[in-house]
Design a protein around this motif. Sequence first.
Motif, PDB file in Angstrom:
ATOM      1  N   LEU A   1       0.808  -1.214   0.000  1.00 34.70           N
ATOM      2  CA  LEU A   1       0.000   0.000   0.000  1.00 34.70           C
ATOM      3  C   LEU A   1       0.847   1.273   0.000  1.00 34.70           C
ATOM      4  O   LEU A   1       0.338   2.356  -0.270  1.00 34.70           O
ATOM      5  N   LYS A   2       2.130   1.150   0.290  1.00 33.27           N
ATOM      6  CA  LYS A   2       2.974   2.326   0.466  1.00 33.27           C
ATOM      7  C   LYS A   2       3.248   3.125  -0.814  1.00 33.27           C
ATOM      8  O   LYS A   2       3.462   4.333  -0.732  1.00 33.27           O
ATOM      9  N   PRO A   3       3.298   2.497  -2.004  1.00 26.03           N
ATOM     10  CA  PRO A   3       3.614   3.303  -3.194  1.00 26.03           C
ATOM     11  C   PRO A   3       2.653   4.455  -3.435  1.00 26.03           C
ATOM     12  O   PRO A   3       3.047   5.472  -4.000  1.00 26.03           O
ATOM     13  N   PHE A   4       1.391   4.325  -3.027  1.00 27.33           N
ATOM     14  CA  PHE A   4       0.413   5.393  -3.212  1.00 27.33           C
ATOM     15  C   PHE A   4      -0.090   5.867  -1.854  1.00 27.33           C
ATOM     16  O   PHE A   4      -0.167   5.097  -0.900  1.00 27.33           O
ATOM     17  N   THR A   5      -0.456   7.145  -1.795  1.00 26.16           N
ATOM     18  CA  THR A   5      -1.081   7.684  -0.600  1.00 26.16           C
ATOM     19  C   THR A   5      -2.533   7.228  -0.540  1.00 26.16           C
ATOM     20  O   THR A   5      -3.093   6.728  -1.522  1.00 26.16           O
ATOM     21  N   ALA A   6      -3.160   7.428   0.613  1.00 26.34           N
ATOM     22  CA  ALA A   6      -4.566   7.054   0.761  1.00 26.34           C
ATOM     23  C   ALA A   6      -5.439   7.815  -0.229  1.00 26.34           C
ATOM     24  O   ALA A   6      -6.391   7.261  -0.800  1.00 26.34           O
ATOM     25  N   GLN A   7      -5.115   9.088  -0.438  1.00 22.74           N
ATOM     26  CA  GLN A   7      -5.877   9.886  -1.394  1.00 22.74           C
ATOM     27  C   GLN A   7      -5.730   9.343  -2.805  1.00 22.74           C
ATOM     28  O   GLN A   7      -6.710   9.261  -3.561  1.00 22.74           O
ATOM     29  N   MET A   8      -4.514   8.930  -3.174  1.00 19.93           N
ATOM     30  CA  MET A   8      -4.280   8.383  -4.500  1.00 19.93           C
ATOM     31  C   MET A   8      -5.034   7.081  -4.700  1.00 19.93           C
ATOM     32  O   MET A   8      -5.592   6.821  -5.774  1.00 19.93           O
ATOM     33  N   TRP A   9      -5.066   6.228  -3.673  1.00 19.33           N
ATOM     34  CA  TRP A   9      -5.819   4.982  -3.773  1.00 19.33           C
ATOM     35  C   TRP A   9      -7.300   5.265  -3.987  1.00 19.33           C
ATOM     36  O   TRP A   9      -7.956   4.595  -4.802  1.00 19.33           O
ATOM     37  N   CYS A  10      -7.839   6.230  -3.254  1.00 14.51           N
ATOM     38  CA  CYS A  10      -9.264   6.567  -3.387  1.00 14.51           C
ATOM     39  C   CYS A  10      -9.574   7.121  -4.777  1.00 14.51           C
ATOM     40  O   CYS A  10     -10.578   6.755  -5.399  1.00 14.51           O
ATOM     41  N   VAL A  11      -8.707   8.015  -5.274  1.00 13.01           N
ATOM     42  CA  VAL A  11      -8.923   8.589  -6.604  1.00 13.01           C
ATOM     43  C   VAL A  11      -8.830   7.510  -7.678  1.00 13.01           C
ATOM     44  O   VAL A  11      -9.648   7.472  -8.614  1.00 13.01           O
ATOM     45  N   THR A  12      -7.857   6.606  -7.544  1.00 13.18           N
ATOM     46  CA  THR A  12      -7.710   5.525  -8.524  1.00 13.18           C
ATOM     47  C   THR A  12      -8.927   4.622  -8.530  1.00 13.18           C
ATOM     48  O   THR A  12      -9.446   4.253  -9.595  1.00 13.18           O
ATOM     49  N   GLY A  13      -9.405   4.254  -7.330  1.00 16.13           N
ATOM     50  CA  GLY A  13     -10.603   3.418  -7.254  1.00 16.13           C
ATOM     51  C   GLY A  13     -11.818   4.100  -7.843  1.00 16.13           C
ATOM     52  O   GLY A  13     -12.626   3.465  -8.537  1.00 16.13           O
ATOM     53  N   ALA A  14     -11.964   5.413  -7.587  1.00 10.63           N
ATOM     54  CA  ALA A  14     -13.097   6.154  -8.141  1.00 10.63           C
ATOM     55  C   ALA A  14     -13.036   6.187  -9.667  1.00 10.63           C
ATOM     56  O   ALA A  14     -14.070   6.053 -10.341  1.00 10.63           O
ATOM     57  N   PHE A  15     -11.841   6.344 -10.215  1.00  9.19           N
ATOM     58  CA  PHE A  15     -11.694   6.355 -11.669  1.00  9.19           C
ATOM     59  C   PHE A  15     -12.023   4.995 -12.280  1.00  9.19           C
ATOM     60  O   PHE A  15     -12.608   4.910 -13.364  1.00  9.19           O
ATOM     61  N   PHE A  16     -11.656   3.914 -11.582  1.00  8.51           N
ATOM     62  CA  PHE A  16     -12.000   2.585 -12.080  1.00  8.51           C
ATOM     63  C   PHE A  16     -13.511   2.431 -12.192  1.00  8.51           C
ATOM     64  O   PHE A  16     -14.029   1.945 -13.200  1.00  8.51           O
TER      65      PHE A  16
END
Length: 217
Positions: free
Chosen positions: A22-37
């Motif tokens: 999980l470390k390569p991306f921040t929590a915000q980046m994970w949320c944005v990526t999931g939303a885009f998916f």
Amino acid sequence: MESGLVVVVPVKEIKSSPWAFLKPFTAQMWCVTGAFFLFVGAVVWILEHRHNPEFRGPPKKQLMTIFWFTFSTMFFSHRENTVSGLGRFVLIIWLFVVLIINSSYTASLTSILTVQQLSSQIEGIDSLISGTQPIGIQDGSFARRYLIDELNIHPSRIVSLKDPKAYVDALTRGPKGGGVVAIVDELPYIEIFMSSTNCKFRTVGQEFTKSGWGFVS
């Protein structure tokens, strides 16, 4: 033979954890990526369900298709075909974005798992000049006079060390334990020193003198 002065500091290996992925991306980046998916899956479904039977069926099946389609694009293994021009255009752009995300994630994770981490904040001679912690040098080396006269480092910060064993001891103890924060010595000596320390130390920054050794035969 080049013999410029270099800075040596201790390092420690990064300990991997079960959550290292999980470390390569921040929590915000994970949320944005999931939303885009989810967004891309919904857009593709809107463009395809009227023309493509693979995107039709009961609401539950269509919802699962959206989730499965977007998740499978992460691995470029989606089995649903797109038949509309707009659907294919959106998919091409999205696959290019997924390629960038995967490459960035893989590079960051590899770096986190394999690269050693400095145990101090010293990044080169500039960090030493601006600091106040003790610096180790070889006993009798010209480095002492160079650090004092040329770099204006206070003499009280300079600690003379007799041999490589003293280098290891001083760097291991660190400034808080009566040791030094870094060693400044000539490159040939440091290369010999580093070859027998089992990667516990490393050089940082660039060489910062232009002197050299010459041999006459």
